[in-house]
Design a protein around this motif. Structure first.
Motif, PDB file in Angstrom:
ATOM      1  N   VAL A   1      40.009  52.060  40.461  1.00  0.00           N
ATOM      2  CA  VAL A   1      41.197  52.583  40.441  1.00  0.00           C
ATOM      3  C   VAL A   1      42.282  51.405  39.974  1.00  0.00           C
ATOM      4  CG1 VAL A   1      42.913  52.777  42.399  1.00  0.00           C
ATOM      5  CG2 VAL A   1      40.789  53.837  42.392  1.00  0.00           C
ATOM      6  N   GLN A   2      42.152  50.323  40.234  1.00  0.00           N
ATOM      7  CA  GLN A   2      43.375  49.378  39.823  1.00  0.00           C
ATOM      8  C   GLN A   2      43.242  49.118  38.330  1.00  0.00           C
ATOM      9  OE1 GLN A   2      42.610  45.296  40.483  1.00  0.00           O
ATOM     10  NE2 GLN A   2      40.819  45.570  41.671  1.00  0.00           N
ATOM     11  N   TYR A   3      42.069  49.396  37.642  1.00  0.00           N
ATOM     12  CA  TYR A   3      42.064  49.045  36.305  1.00  0.00           C
ATOM     13  C   TYR A   3      42.653  50.156  35.642  1.00  0.00           C
ATOM     14  CZ  TYR A   3      38.913  45.256  37.033  1.00  0.00           C
ATOM     15  OH  TYR A   3      38.305  43.941  37.378  1.00  0.00           O
ATOM     16  N   ILE A   4      42.511  51.451  36.014  1.00  0.00           N
ATOM     17  CA  ILE A   4      43.233  52.678  35.508  1.00  0.00           C
ATOM     18  C   ILE A   4      44.566  52.697  35.658  1.00  0.00           C
ATOM     19  CG2 ILE A   4      43.086  55.384  35.672  1.00  0.00           C
ATOM     20  CD1 ILE A   4      40.243  55.320  36.584  1.00  0.00           C
ATOM     21  N   LEU A   5      44.698  52.283  36.860  1.00  0.00           N
ATOM     22  CA  LEU A   5      46.187  51.997  37.128  1.00  0.00           C
ATOM     23  C   LEU A   5      47.024  51.252  36.162  1.00  0.00           C
ATOM     24  CD1 LEU A   5      48.004  53.514  39.240  1.00  0.00           C
ATOM     25  CD2 LEU A   5      47.476  51.927  41.022  1.00  0.00           C
ATOM     26  N   GLU A   6      46.408  50.139  35.991  1.00  0.00           N
ATOM     27  CA  GLU A   6      46.919  49.202  35.213  1.00  0.00           C
ATOM     28  C   GLU A   6      46.844  49.771  33.528  1.00  0.00           C
ATOM     29  OE1 GLU A   6      44.336  45.699  35.012  1.00  0.00           O
ATOM     30  OE2 GLU A   6      45.454  44.948  33.113  1.00  0.00           O
ATOM     31  N   GLY A   7      46.117  50.560  33.167  1.00  0.00           N
ATOM     32  CA  GLY A   7      46.268  51.063  32.002  1.00  0.00           C
ATOM     33  C   GLY A   7      47.376  52.039  31.865  1.00  0.00           C
ATOM     34  N   VAL A   8      47.320  53.089  32.779  1.00  0.00           N
ATOM     35  CA  VAL A   8      48.280  53.985  32.826  1.00  0.00           C
ATOM     36  C   VAL A   8      49.752  53.430  32.779  1.00  0.00           C
ATOM     37  CG1 VAL A   8      49.237  55.817  34.205  1.00  0.00           C
ATOM     38  CG2 VAL A   8      46.981  55.775  33.680  1.00  0.00           C
ATOM     39  N   GLU A   9      49.807  52.305  33.831  1.00  0.00           N
ATOM     40  CA  GLU A   9      51.166  51.794  33.886  1.00  0.00           C
ATOM     41  C   GLU A   9      51.796  51.196  32.698  1.00  0.00           C
ATOM     42  OE1 GLU A   9      54.693  49.782  35.442  1.00  0.00           O
ATOM     43  OE2 GLU A   9      52.820  48.742  34.165  1.00  0.00           O
ATOM     44  N   ALA A  10      50.847  50.600  31.941  1.00  0.00           N
ATOM     45  CA  ALA A  10      51.254  50.007  30.748  1.00  0.00           C
ATOM     46  C   ALA A  10      51.950  50.679  29.702  1.00  0.00           C
ATOM     47  CB  ALA A  10      50.345  49.001  29.941  1.00  0.00           C
ATOM     48  N   GLU A  11      51.212  52.052  29.693  1.00  0.00           N
ATOM     49  CA  GLU A  11      51.658  53.073  28.738  1.00  0.00           C
ATOM     50  C   GLU A  11      53.140  53.812  29.074  1.00  0.00           C
ATOM     51  OE1 GLU A  11      50.412  54.138  25.742  1.00  0.00           O
ATOM     52  OE2 GLU A  11      48.698  52.505  25.988  1.00  0.00           O
ATOM     53  N   CYS A  12      52.987  53.927  30.337  1.00  0.00           N
ATOM     54  CA  CYS A  12      54.207  54.553  31.000  1.00  0.00           C
ATOM     55  C   CYS A  12      55.491  53.707  30.773  1.00  0.00           C
ATOM     56  CB  CYS A  12      54.290  54.986  32.578  1.00  0.00           C
ATOM     57  SG  CYS A  12      53.079  56.383  32.800  1.00  0.00           S
ATOM     58  N   ASN A  13      55.456  52.571  31.290  1.00  0.00           N
ATOM     59  CA  ASN A  13      56.456  51.605  31.146  1.00  0.00           C
ATOM     60  C   ASN A  13      57.067  51.288  29.742  1.00  0.00           C
ATOM     61  OD1 ASN A  13      58.072  49.746  32.642  1.00  0.00           O
ATOM     62  ND2 ASN A  13      56.913  47.999  31.908  1.00  0.00           N
TER      63      ASN A  13
END
Lengths: 338, 338
Positions: free
Chosen positions: A79-91
């Motif tokens: 979860v936290q790794y996926i979140l990290e990846g998605v967050e970077a792209e969204c930001n």
DNA sequence: AAATAGTAGTTAAGCGTTTAACTATTATAC
DNA sequence: GTATAATAGTTAAACGCTTAACTACTATTT
């Protein structure tokens, strides 16, 4: 909070002019643009996103969905790794993330989640979709919201980790070390599509090597936890004479190692133990755990990129991400073959 | 997506009636309620949250803010636990979470975050606020949005872990074992208010025990990482003769243990190593790490509860959450005192 | 000279709710 | 029998933005 109307008044132009200048519509004099921008500056105007959402239908909000069945989702290391990846792209693109962790039951996800999905709040969705129970991305739920699945859910756009390849290379490693009597510590495969694929990889590889996978001692009542890894190791070792334990995830593997040691065996000298996931503890543990790194941040990155392609009216290609075998200290040839 | 208007038409009543029935306003006949509800049912009506937000000013969205300075925030083990706590409270009340991890610089948080905060998207905010650099909750940023800080930021409503008590009990434990020559592995305290308090607790406790804290060998160029823990342990052990290493977090402590072992010492027989945080690996590591559990999920729970009190126009009391000393295998009396 | 195209802005409708203000009917009080 | 209150519903304005449609002027083409 200042509104467009106040900015317009201060700049001495119409509301529409302000709106258009801010969205870089052509056909305005430099003079007008300057007046508008300085009024925006002075008042510290920032758009009301709710109004913009209602008017334009775009919220710049991406839903990131982590459904769970039994235990809370945050114990899942993915979860936290996926979140990290998605967050970077969204930001990078000025989008924000709405995090939702709906509980799944046989009648589908909970009410609160359904409201969110159909609320017109979300421009797009990235969802973990591995649980056969009920898809959080079923068309009836998400209407026309573009969505990308991470996992094996039945969905046109998906990103998955190559569980088949991962489990294949894991079993190949164990077999190539010379192990023939191998115990399997796992969970009920009906819980998870990815688990089904891991089983398939283990089985095929074992059989290709001429081993009878069906007769391998198995403990399949695990729940991913350390405790269930200990229990599984105890049961298997008490009944059979194995030289290796292949575990369906790292937490169970770490539990297994502790149990193996508690029963007076050494890892890897007496018994090889391998896991799957490459969680932080896997590297730190002593002996360091041989495992599969499924490169979870990459799952998040790719899923987000695909979603933004969809929002851009492009058709993205689904992606299967290869895994990486991490050979560490917990695996070695069996005693007999030395 | 069906709208109120369609439901109203199907039920043969006005839009306002539907809206009011749905919000349980009194003064409607059972007959009317029934007609409305069955139209809602049939059409599968769900409110458009953007419209509701614009009209009522309420989005049912809570911002959860994890600012970071250098490294990505998701490596911080607190984050997932806090998130878990906040999520549970929000879900219970039908709120959803908007996750934002703004990068902080000396001129404040990035643009994207400022837009979010002033967008009228968020009914309330829970923010990690421990970095002296610039507060993500400064009044100019958040306007009138109710907010609760987790940490030491200058904010009227806050939840903190009792870092002073935690570090005090950690040092008390080490001192009571008989250690007199103690190395400190830490980070630059200007990075974090909580670190400042932990230092204070360590210092006060050492001095109360009659030790000269100022002369303890210190490595303060760490960055919370395992690698910097190894580096710190190497530097301290190469220069001084200590019997214990007190580390500012678990990751550095785990690095320190590895370095200590690599240099030929045993933990805890030759050298005691203790950490702070109680991450998962701390329990799994061999030797299991003596550390401080700051009960991070509780921080999230409490912060969310306070926020909902604020939304309810109540004035919550700020909370300091006591920590728990977890004595495991990595600490023991020094050799000399046996 | 009239038609066309390009430039620079304004007007006003519409997005889907909520809610104050209003109407209309029925029940209760004195 | 009239005033008052309670009940049951409707009308319409407002939230703040986007954008299609329109006006008005200037420059270019034929």
């Amino acid at each position: 909070m200042p509104t467009l109307a106040e900015v317009a008044q201060k700049a001495g132009v119409s509301i529409a002019t302000v709106s258009k200048v801010l969205s870089n519509t052509p056909y305005f004099t430099e003079e007008t643009r300057r007046k508008v921008m300085s009024a925006v500056e002075e008042l510290g105007y920032l758009p009301n996103l709710a109004a913009r959402a209602l008017s334009s239908g775009k919220t710049h909000l991406i839903g990131v969905i982590f459904p769970y069945v039994y235990e809370g989702i945050f114990t899942d290391p993915l979860v936290q790794y996926i979140l990290e990846g998605v967050e970077a792209e969204c930001n990078e693109r000025g989008y924000n993330i709405v995090l939702s962790t709906p509980r799944l039951s046989p009648d589908g996800p909970e009410e609160n989640y359904r409201r969110l999905l159909q609320s017109s709040y979300l421009d797009g969705i990235v969802a973990l979709d591995n649980v056969p129970l009920s898809s959080v991305l079923s068309p009836s739920l998400r209407k026309n919201t573009p969505a990308v699945a991470i996992g094996y859910g039945d969905h046109p756009y998906f990103v998955r980790s190559d569980d088949l390849q991962g489990s294949t290379s894991l079993m190949e490693h164990v077999v190539s070390l010379g192990h023939r009597h191998i115990g399997i510590l796992t969970v009920d495969e009906s819980l998870h599509y990815s688990i089904q694929n891991r089983h398939l990889g283990l089985q095929t590889t074992a059989e290709t090597a001429g081993l009878n996978y069906a007769q391998f001692p198995k403990f399949d009542r695990g729940d991913f936890s350390i405790a269930s890894g200990m229990q599984g190791a105890a049961e298997v070792l008490n009944q059979e004479n194995v030289t290796a334990l292949v575990c369906i995830n790292d937490r169970m593997a770490l539990g297994a190692i502790q149990q193996v040691q508690k029963m007076g065996f050494r890892v890897p000298d007496d018994i090889t133990v391998v896991g799957y996931d490459d969680i932080l503890s896997a590297q730190l543990f002593s002996p360091a755990l041989t495992t599969i790194d499924q490169r979870a941040p990459e799952l998040g990155h790719q899923a987000a990129q695909m979603l933004f392609a969809l929002l851009n009216n492009e058709i993205p290609d689904s992606v299967v991400i290869p895994t990486r075998l991490c050979i560490r200290e917990s695996s070695a040839p069996p005693k007999s073959s030395r």
